[in-house]
Scaffold this motif. Structure first.
Motif, PDB file in Angstrom:
ATOM      1  N   ASN A  94      31.325 -25.079  39.541  1.00  0.00           N
ATOM      2  CA  ASN A  94      30.914 -24.885  38.052  1.00  0.00           C
ATOM      3  C   ASN A  94      30.022 -23.813  37.675  1.00  0.00           C
ATOM      4  OD1 ASN A  94      32.851 -26.817  37.108  1.00  0.00           O
ATOM      5  ND2 ASN A  94      31.541 -28.572  37.620  1.00  0.00           N
ATOM      6  N   SER A  95      29.886 -22.681  38.478  1.00  0.00           N
ATOM      7  CA  SER A  95      28.918 -21.717  38.266  1.00  0.00           C
ATOM      8  C   SER A  95      29.449 -20.919  36.674  1.00  0.00           C
ATOM      9  CB  SER A  95      28.708 -20.971  39.107  1.00  0.00           C
ATOM     10  OG  SER A  95      30.272 -20.157  39.721  1.00  0.00           O
ATOM     11  N   LEU A  96      30.938 -21.029  36.367  1.00  0.00           N
ATOM     12  CA  LEU A  96      31.113 -20.191  35.268  1.00  0.00           C
ATOM     13  C   LEU A  96      30.682 -20.950  34.072  1.00  0.00           C
ATOM     14  CD1 LEU A  96      34.786 -18.878  35.824  1.00  0.00           C
ATOM     15  CD2 LEU A  96      32.870 -17.644  35.080  1.00  0.00           C
ATOM     16  N   VAL A  97      31.215 -22.039  34.192  1.00  0.00           N
ATOM     17  CA  VAL A  97      30.944 -23.147  32.738  1.00  0.00           C
ATOM     18  C   VAL A  97      29.324 -23.394  32.686  1.00  0.00           C
ATOM     19  CG1 VAL A  97      33.266 -23.522  32.389  1.00  0.00           C
ATOM     20  CG2 VAL A  97      31.972 -25.159  34.011  1.00  0.00           C
ATOM     21  N   GLY A  98      28.721 -23.869  33.557  1.00  0.00           N
ATOM     22  CA  GLY A  98      27.485 -24.524  33.614  1.00  0.00           C
ATOM     23  C   GLY A  98      26.574 -23.756  34.461  1.00  0.00           C
TER      24      GLY A  98
END
Ligand code: HEM
Ligand SMILES: *[C@@H]1O[C@H](CO)[C@@H](O)[C@H](O)[C@H]1NC(C)=O
Length: 515
Positions: A195-199
């Motif tokens: 989830n590095s793109l969103v969070g």
């Protein structure tokens, strides 16, 4: 009397000279010394700053290759002689003989960052064992099943560009591309959501810091690199416990990835009975796999080997498309046609693959691979080199410890292999007959970008599919162009990275919606 002394002196030095010459001619070092190469102004740094710190990758190196050919010598730090190799027969030997390993300081760093037993350092039986465990995760059948996960990652990247307000603006796209590469690697290969793109996942942040700090090129680092090789392992290990920020970061990195890997391993073990096909971690947990302590090493290796290379390659593809609006529009038309006619068979999209191949050729993410001979051997050449005093050398006796650079990017510019316009970025060369007129050294399109032989990149099929999917997704939604003051140049820092004239690592691209 004085005449006789003079004569004696001359005779003695002549005999001595002949004796010396005979002795040193038979020694390996002197053959290496006969191999021509560029001058160098600094004994301390040798040619290393020109090779690795040039303001644009290859500025000097490509010139050297033109002047001295496919094999020449340069100076490393502290007077060491290193060989630059783009001769196909020599490269083939280096890739396949199993005699060539990473240099001593890179071995130390790799062991420190990834851990003992990582596949990058393994040779012989140890390497074959790891390849056998990992390979099923990267077979073409397996990769096909990963398509939905890759598509989802690409969709999340599109959404992220939207939510960050990229359309209508000039923005640095490199961060989001690296995040997407990590997310897709996580969901498709490790079966884990970073989830590095969103969070802002802790692990994603740690991984990002790690890549950033090990990839900062300076003169001092060149010297450190040379010096590290001389530090005995036990002392190096002691130094790793020093309370300095870099070492603390490395320890944090290892602790976090270790915890994460053990968690994945436990989860996989629970699923074992459920009949689900094992993924990357599952393959290690299963029979004949590895003890849990080992899994962290392989997970870190996959993250290190996969994320950065994918992120930078995506960046260069988008940069070239932004620079070449006509090409970009042609690609968009190919995508539209492909979407209508068949269910997007990526391998049938000639222009898409031509662009990907041309970027892998001209912007090879790893432009230079270092290797050191682990035993005495004889390096074959595809054509003799003319050394000092007109002596022809058709094979080079190599002494254990000799340092080489496999000049991947320079090999991709050999006119004898890629044609007279080899230095030019021209995707259309891939649209007719295969453009490579030499041996197929690597697994994909005869390119050397994924290396070759027993140490070939295991993730190459996965990498190609991910590049295809992400590029199609982005180009069908967005129109890319370069800002007027574009000053991006490729520089090497572990991988080939984009840097602006300000010396900052970024890739500014102007983005608009497709009308
Ligand atoms: C465009 C993307 C990529 C490029 C250009 C690339 C290139 C390379 C190269 C040049 C090597 C050899 C390094 C050396 O031995 O010095 C390598 C090794 C490796 N790559 Fe990749 N890679 C890419 C993506 C990936 C991905 C996505 C994965 C995994 C998911 C991966 C997994 C590996 C592994 C496991 C090795 C070690 C193989 C061994 O030492 O036996 N790579 N890669
Ligand atoms: C290009 O122009 C933008 C906006 O004026 C500025 O922020 C940026 O620093 C410039 N980049 C370079 C490399 O000069």
């Amino acid at each position: 009397m004085s005449n006789q002394v003079g004569l004696l002196a001359v005779t003695v030095s002549l005999i001595g000279g002949i004796f010396w010459a005979a002795r040193s001619f038979s020694s390996f070092r002197t053959v290496i010394k006969l191999i021509p190469g560029p001058e160098c102004s600094s004994w301390v740094y040798g040619n290393m700053p020109e090779l690795l710190l040039a303001e644009e990758y290859g500025l000097h190196e490509y010139q050297w290759q033109e002047t001295y050919g496919q094999v020449y010598s340069i100076k490393g730090c502290l007077g060491e002689t290193r060989l630059m190799i783009s001769d196909p027969s020599a490269i083939k030997y280096i890739l396949n003989s199993g005699l060539f390993v990473l240099g001593p300081s890179h071995q130390k760093i790799t062991k420190l960052l990834l851990g003992h037993g990582n596949i990058l350092l393994a040779r012989g039986d140890a390497q074959r064992r790891l390849v056998n465990i990992m390979n099923p995760c990267f077979s073409s059948n397996k990769i096909r099943t990963l398509l939905p996960a890759i598509r989802e990652g690409a969709q999340q990247l599109v959404d992220r560009w939207e939510s960050l307000g990229f359309p209508g603006n000039t923005v640095d796209i490199s961060g989001t591309l690296n995040d997407a590469a990590l997310d897709v690697l996580g969901s498709a290969i490790l079966e884990y959501s970073f989830n590095s793109l969103v969070g802002e996942s802790e692990l994603a942040r740690i991984q990002r810091n790690m890549v950033q700090s090990v990839s900062t090129p300076t003169r001092f680092q060149q010297l450190l690199d040379a010096a590290l090789g001389y530090i005995p392992d036990p002392i190096f290990r002691l130094a790793c416990h020093l309370p300095i920020p870099t070492m603390r970061m490395i320890r944090d990195y290892k602790r976090a990835t270790e915890e994460f890997s053990l968690h994945l391993a436990a989860q996989k073990r629970e699923e074992m009975g459920s009949g689900m096909a094992p993924g990357f971690v599952g393959a290690f947990v299963g029979d004949g796999g590895a003890p849990d302590q080992e899994i962290g090493v392989h997970v870190r290796t996959i993250l290190a080997a996969g994320q950065d290379a994918l992120g930078v390659t995506l960046g260069w593809i988008l940069y070239k498309l932004a620079q070449m609006p006509v090409l970009q529009q042609e690609l968009r038309e190919e995508i539209q046609l492909a979407t209508v006619e068949h269910q997007l068979d990526y391998n049938k999209m000639a222009l898409l693959n031509a662009i990907i191949n041309e970027v892998l050729r001209v912007y090879s993410p790893l432009p230079l691979a270092e290797r050191v001979a682990s035993a005495d051997c004889v390096l074959p050449l595809s054509k003799p080199i003319v050394a000092a005093a007109g002596i022809e050398i058709s094979e080079i006796p190599i002494q254990k410890g000799q340092f080489f650079y496999v000049a991947i990017a320079a090999y991709h510019r050999l006119t004898s292999i890629w044609g007279p316009d080899a230095a030019e970025f021209r995707p259309s060369r891939w649209l007719g007959n295969a453009p490579c007129m030499g041996p197929a050294l690597g697994p994909h399109a005869s390119l050397l970008s994924f290396f070759g032989g027993p140490g070939v990149c295991l993730g190459w099929r996965f990498a190609i599919l991910e590049l295809q999917v992400v590029v199609v997704e982005l180009v069908s939604r967005f129109v890319l162009s370069l800002p007027e003051n574009d000053s991006v140049k490729p520089r090497v820092a572990l991988a080939l990275r984009a840097e602006t004239a300000h010396g900052t690592r970024e890739l500014p691209v102007h983005i608009e919606h497709v009308m």
